[in-house]
Design a protein around this motif. Structure first.
Motif, mmCIF file in Angstrom:
data_model
loop_
_atom_site.group_PDB
_atom_site.id
_atom_site.type_symbol
_atom_site.label_atom_id
_atom_site.label_comp_id
_atom_site.label_asym_id
_atom_site.label_seq_id
_atom_site.Cartn_x
_atom_site.Cartn_y
_atom_site.Cartn_z
ATOM 1 N N THR A 104 -7.585 -5.377 1.581
ATOM 2 C CA THR A 104 -8.248 -4.618 0.528
ATOM 3 C C THR A 104 -7.646 -3.224 0.511
ATOM 4 O O THR A 104 -7.592 -2.556 1.545
ATOM 5 C CB THR A 104 -9.760 -4.527 0.776
ATOM 6 O OG1 THR A 104 -10.298 -5.847 0.835
ATOM 7 C CG2 THR A 104 -10.446 -3.739 -0.321
ATOM 8 N N ILE A 105 -7.179 -2.808 -0.656
ATOM 9 C CA ILE A 105 -6.589 -1.482 -0.818
ATOM 10 C C ILE A 105 -7.463 -0.694 -1.776
ATOM 11 O O ILE A 105 -7.733 -1.154 -2.899
ATOM 12 C CB ILE A 105 -5.148 -1.576 -1.358
ATOM 13 C CG1 ILE A 105 -4.268 -2.354 -0.385
ATOM 14 C CG2 ILE A 105 -4.579 -0.184 -1.617
ATOM 15 C CD1 ILE A 105 -2.871 -2.637 -0.886
ATOM 16 N N SER A 106 -7.904 0.473 -1.345
ATOM 17 C CA SER A 106 -8.661 1.371 -2.222
ATOM 18 C C SER A 106 -7.670 2.308 -2.897
ATOM 19 O O SER A 106 -6.747 2.808 -2.258
ATOM 20 C CB SER A 106 -9.666 2.191 -1.418
ATOM 21 O OG SER A 106 -10.641 1.346 -0.875
ATOM 22 N N ARG B 255 0.834 -1.208 0.000
ATOM 23 C CA ARG B 255 0.000 0.000 0.000
ATOM 24 C C ARG B 255 0.863 1.250 0.000
ATOM 25 O O ARG B 255 0.604 2.206 -0.722
ATOM 26 C CB ARG B 255 -0.945 -0.017 1.210
ATOM 27 C CG ARG B 255 -2.070 0.970 1.109
ATOM 28 C CD ARG B 255 -1.990 2.273 1.848
ATOM 29 N NE ARG B 255 -1.149 2.367 2.987
ATOM 30 C CZ ARG B 255 -0.437 3.461 3.265
ATOM 31 N NH1 ARG B 255 -0.444 4.504 2.466
ATOM 32 N NH2 ARG B 255 0.313 3.520 4.339
ATOM 33 N N ALA C 74 -4.982 3.624 -0.126
ATOM 34 C CA ALA C 74 -5.222 3.498 1.318
ATOM 35 C C ALA C 74 -5.789 2.115 1.627
ATOM 36 O O ALA C 74 -6.540 1.561 0.836
ATOM 37 C CB ALA C 74 -6.210 4.569 1.783
ATOM 38 N N THR C 75 -5.399 1.573 2.762
ATOM 39 C CA THR C 75 -5.964 0.300 3.203
ATOM 40 C C THR C 75 -7.412 0.535 3.602
ATOM 41 O O THR C 75 -7.707 1.429 4.379
ATOM 42 C CB THR C 75 -5.169 -0.258 4.398
ATOM 43 O OG1 THR C 75 -3.800 -0.392 4.008
ATOM 44 C CG2 THR C 75 -5.705 -1.601 4.836
ATOM 45 N N SER C 76 -8.319 -0.276 3.050
ATOM 46 C CA SER C 76 -9.729 -0.073 3.367
ATOM 47 C C SER C 76 -10.340 -1.267 4.090
ATOM 48 O O SER C 76 -11.508 -1.239 4.439
ATOM 49 C CB SER C 76 -10.517 0.238 2.096
ATOM 50 O OG SER C 76 -10.405 -0.806 1.170
ATOM 51 N N GLY C 77 -9.557 -2.308 4.333
ATOM 52 C CA GLY C 77 -10.078 -3.443 5.072
ATOM 53 C C GLY C 77 -9.166 -4.640 4.962
ATOM 54 O O GLY C 77 -8.215 -4.653 4.184
ATOM 55 N N HIS D 227 0.853 4.039 -2.914
ATOM 56 C CA HIS D 227 0.568 5.443 -2.612
ATOM 57 C C HIS D 227 1.728 6.339 -3.056
ATOM 58 O O HIS D 227 1.517 7.369 -3.693
ATOM 59 C CB HIS D 227 0.285 5.612 -1.121
ATOM 60 C CG HIS D 227 -0.099 7.016 -0.765
ATOM 61 N ND1 HIS D 227 -1.352 7.517 -1.028
ATOM 62 C CD2 HIS D 227 0.606 8.017 -0.199
ATOM 63 C CE1 HIS D 227 -1.403 8.774 -0.629
ATOM 64 N NE2 HIS D 227 -0.225 9.096 -0.130
#
Length: 74
Positions: free
Chosen positions: A33-35, A2, A18-21, A6
């Protein structure tokens, strides 16, 4: 990964990551999960994302989607 995503997108002024989960995958491995947000050029952003994914040698479960449609990783 991540951080690399970024940094790469930010440096090119093309977006962010950003890490989203996360969850536990079968076998006890953590699935993250990376957004990712891409500005202006989706094609240029996807090219950079592919480079980062190759550097990190992601596993077979790695997916990249845009508006819920898969984007080929190669």
């Amino acid at each position: 990964m991540r951080v690399d995503l970024h940094r790469t997108l930010s440096k090119a002024d093309l977006g962010w990551a950003a890490t989203s989960g996360w969850s536990l995958a079968p076998g006890g491995e953590r699935a993250v999960t990376i957004s990712i947000g891409v500005f202006d050029s989706v094609e240029a952003g996807v090219a950079l994302i592919r480079q980062v994914l190759r550097r990190h040698r992601t596993g077979p479960g790695t997916r990249l989607t845009f508006r819920r449609e898969p984007i080929p990783l190669d």
